[in-house]
Design a protein around this motif. Structure first.
Motif, PDB file in Angstrom:
ATOM      1  N   ALA A 271       0.832  -1.208   0.000  1.00  0.00           N
ATOM      2  CA  ALA A 271       0.000   0.000   0.000  1.00  0.00           C
ATOM      3  C   ALA A 271       0.860   1.249   0.000  1.00  0.00           C
ATOM      4  CB  ALA A 271      -0.920  -0.004   1.213  1.00  0.00           C
TER       5      ALA A 271
ATOM      6  N   VAL B 250      -3.801   4.266  -7.830  1.00  0.00           N
ATOM      7  CA  VAL B 250      -4.149   5.624  -8.241  1.00  0.00           C
ATOM      8  C   VAL B 250      -3.003   6.172  -9.085  1.00  0.00           C
ATOM      9  CG1 VAL B 250      -5.630   6.170  -6.285  1.00  0.00           C
ATOM     10  CG2 VAL B 250      -3.175   6.587  -6.116  1.00  0.00           C
TER      11      VAL B 250
ATOM     12  N   GLN C 117      -1.182   9.736 -10.447  1.00  0.00           N
ATOM     13  CA  GLN C 117      -1.076  11.165 -10.190  1.00  0.00           C
ATOM     14  C   GLN C 117      -0.151  11.793 -11.216  1.00  0.00           C
ATOM     15  OE1 GLN C 117      -0.200  10.326  -5.756  1.00  0.00           O
ATOM     16  NE2 GLN C 117      -1.150  12.347  -5.776  1.00  0.00           N
TER      17      GLN C 117
ATOM     18  N   GLN D 286      -3.168   1.756  -3.992  1.00  0.00           N
ATOM     19  CA  GLN D 286      -4.194   2.322  -3.121  1.00  0.00           C
ATOM     20  C   GLN D 286      -3.900   1.964  -1.671  1.00  0.00           C
ATOM     21  OE1 GLN D 286      -6.592   4.426  -4.162  1.00  0.00           O
ATOM     22  NE2 GLN D 286      -8.620   3.621  -3.773  1.00  0.00           N
ATOM     23  N   ASP D 287      -4.261   2.866  -0.755  1.00  0.00           N
ATOM     24  CA  ASP D 287      -3.966   2.737   0.674  1.00  0.00           C
ATOM     25  C   ASP D 287      -4.924   1.747   1.335  1.00  0.00           C
ATOM     26  OD1 ASP D 287      -3.075   3.243   3.235  1.00  0.00           O
ATOM     27  OD2 ASP D 287      -4.293   5.048   3.459  1.00  0.00           O
TER      28      ASP D 287
ATOM     29  N   HIS E  40     -16.085   5.597  -8.598  1.00  0.00           N
ATOM     30  CA  HIS E  40     -15.132   6.667  -8.912  1.00  0.00           C
ATOM     31  C   HIS E  40     -15.889   7.953  -9.187  1.00  0.00           C
ATOM     32  CE1 HIS E  40     -11.501   4.150  -9.250  1.00  0.00           C
ATOM     33  NE2 HIS E  40     -12.369   3.219  -9.564  1.00  0.00           N
ATOM     34  N   ARG E  41     -15.357   9.020  -8.678  1.00  0.00           N
ATOM     35  CA  ARG E  41     -15.957  10.314  -8.926  1.00  0.00           C
ATOM     36  C   ARG E  41     -15.628  10.756 -10.343  1.00  0.00           C
ATOM     37  NH1 ARG E  41     -15.979  14.460  -4.047  1.00  0.00           N
ATOM     38  NH2 ARG E  41     -18.105  15.165  -4.389  1.00  0.00           N
TER      39      ARG E  41
ATOM     40  N   ASN F   4     -14.524  13.431 -12.656  1.00  0.00           N
ATOM     41  CA  ASN F   4     -13.794  14.703 -12.579  1.00  0.00           C
ATOM     42  C   ASN F   4     -13.672  15.277 -11.183  1.00  0.00           C
ATOM     43  OD1 ASN F   4     -13.448  14.617 -15.261  1.00  0.00           O
ATOM     44  ND2 ASN F   4     -15.293  15.795 -15.698  1.00  0.00           N
TER      45      ASN F   4
END
Lengths: 238, 238
Positions: free
Chosen positions: B22, B57, B59, B67-68, B235-236, B238
Motif C-alpha cells: 500500500a 491511483v 497522479q 491504493q492505501d 469513482h468520482r 472529474n
DNA sequence: AAGTGGTCTAGACCACATT
DNA sequence: ATGTGGTCTAGACCACTTC
C-alpha cells in the motif's frame, strides 16, 4: 474540453433525447473520425464510455447500436451515475445535520484496518443524523484520521464535511468502496429515524479515498428503508 | 491473451500478494513499456483498468501508487468484482431451485416498458425460490420475452436459466441495470424465506441485456436480509 | 529544468459478421 | 470480398509536480 468528451456528450445527448432511438445504429467509427476530425482511438474512447454507462453496445463486425431501452427508462438511466455525499445529492432540498457526537479518539482496531493506519493514531468519531427538508433520512457514523483531515470543526461537521475537504483543504475526493446490506433497526436507530424497532434499514459501509490513494473516511450509514435506493450498471467481464 | 491483460494481471497479482505494498510506487509508464515491450497506450490501458478496479491511483507529475488498503482489505477487494447469477456465485455450494410458477403470459404493462417490448408480446412469468445448501436464500420473480429466449423448459428453470441462454442458445449476457433497496417482507415472502412477516428483505430489481443490447430479463429478487451484501468500487467523475 | 502521466495522431494489422 | 470494431504502435505535444 477534451475531444473524447465532446464526442461522448454529443452522442449521449442525442441518445437521451431520442435522436438515436433504441436499437438504432450509430455512425461507424470511421465516420465519427471524419465528422469530428479525430483519430480512431479517440472515437473509440468516447464510444467505450457510452458502453460503460449503459447507453450503447458495440458488436465487432456489425456496428454500434443504442441499448434496447424505452424512453422512460432512458430518462432514469440519464439521471443515475455518480457518487456524492448527501448534500450534493439533494441540491434542491434543504439538507441539515444534527451532530450527536463529535470527538477525537484513538482509532478502534477494526477501523484502523479499514483506514490502513496505525492503532495508535487519532481519528474523529462523528455521529450525525441528516435531515432532508426536516425529515430524518440517515444516521452517519464516520471515522476520519486527523492527520489526513486536520482542523475539522463542529461548524464543518454541521454543514458539509466534503465541502471542507475539497474547498478548504483543497484535497480531491476520488473514489470509494461501498458495501450495501439490510438489517433490523436497533431501538436507538429507530428513534432517530422515526421508525419502529426492528423495521428495515439499509446499512451502507464506505471507505473513502483521496486522489493520492489515501483512505480518509470510514463510515457506516443507516438509511430509512423507504428512502434509499442504489442504482448501477454492471458489465460482465470477458 | 491480450498484451494489456498480461500487464494488468501481472501487476494485479503483485499488488494482491503484497509485492507492491500500500502506498508504494509502481514503475513509471515508460518502464512498463520497456519491460513488456509495449507502447505507451497499452501500458496506460492496463493501469487504467487497475484504477477502475480500485487497486491503484495515478497522479500526473508524480507517478502511480498502490491504493492505501490493508492486506486484509486487499483480500476482500480481490474477491469482489463481477456480476453473475446465483448458481455461479456459489460454485462450491449446492444451489437448487423450487419453481413456484412457470407460465407464459401477456406481458404486464410496466414490464413491457422495462423490456422495451410491445404490450401484446408474450413473456415467461417465472417465480422461483433458490436454496443454497437447502436453505432458502432468495425469491426470484423473472419475466423474459419468449421471442428472445425461445423454448425455455421447466428443466432449464429448475437448474440454471443463464446456463440455457449462454450454452444452449449461445447468446451472450453482457450487462445489467440493477436497483437495490430494502423493505418489509410480506407474509408470503416471509414464509418462503423462513422469516417473520415485516422482517427486512433486500429487493434487487434487474434488467438484463444481451451483447446485442436487447433486454432479455426483468427480474425482482427478494433476498433474506442476513444473506445479501453488495460491494462496489465507485469513482468520482472529474 | 526534469520527470511524470494525459491526450491525440495516423496509421498497421487482426477478429468477427455479412454478402 | 467487404465492412465492422479491437488491438497496438511510435511517436508528438500538453499539463502538472518537483527540484
Amino acid at each position: 474540453m477534451k475531444k473524447f468528451q465532446i464526442i461522448y456528450n454529443d452522442f449521449r445527448n442525442k441518445i437521451v433525447n431520442g435522436t438515436y432511438a433504441a436499437g438504432q445504429a450509430l455512425p461507424k467509427e470511421a465516420d465519427v473520425c471524419e465528422t469530428f476530425g479525430v483519430s480512431k482511438m479517440t472515437a473509440k474512447r468516447a464510444f467505450d464510455m457510452l458502453v460503460s454507462d449503459g447507453f450503447i453496445v458495440k458488436q465487432r463486425g456489425k456496428g454500434t447500436f443504442v441499448q434496447d431501452i424505452s424512453p422512460a427508462e432512458m430518462e432514469i438511466l440519464a439521471e443515475a451515475n455518480q457518487f456524492l455525499g448527501t448534500t450534493a445529492l439533494n441540491p434542491k432540498k434543504s439538507v441539515t445535520s444534527s451532530v450527536l457526537h463529535f470527538e477525537t479518539i484513538s482509532v478502534p482496531l477494526d477501523v484502523a484496518d479499514k483506514l490502513n493506519i496505525s492503532p495508535i493514531e487519532q481519528v474523529y468519531d462523528i455521529l450525525r443524523v441528516r435531515q432532508v427538508d426536516g425529515m430524518p433520512m440517515v444516521i452517519e457514523h464516520t471515522y476520519m484520521p486527523i492527520k489526513t483531515i486536520p482542523d475539522l470543526s463542529l461548524k464543518n461537521v454541521e454543514s458539509s464535511i466534503y465541502n471542507y475537504i475539497e474547498h478548504k483543504l483543497n484535497l480531491k475526493i476520488a473514489s470509494a468502496r461501498r458495501t450495501i446490506s439490510a438489517r433490523k433497526a436497533t431501538g436507538e436507530e429507530a428513534a432517530l429515524l422515526m421508525l419502529r424497532k426492528n423495521d428495515p434499514v439499509v446499512e451502507v459501509k464506505q471507505i473513502g479515498y483521496l486522489a493520492d490513494g489515501v483512505a480518509f473516511e470510514n463510515s457506516t450509514s443507516i438509511h430509512r428503508y423507504d428512502e434509499y435506493e442504489f442504482e448501477i450498471v454492471l458489465h460482465r467481464k470477458n
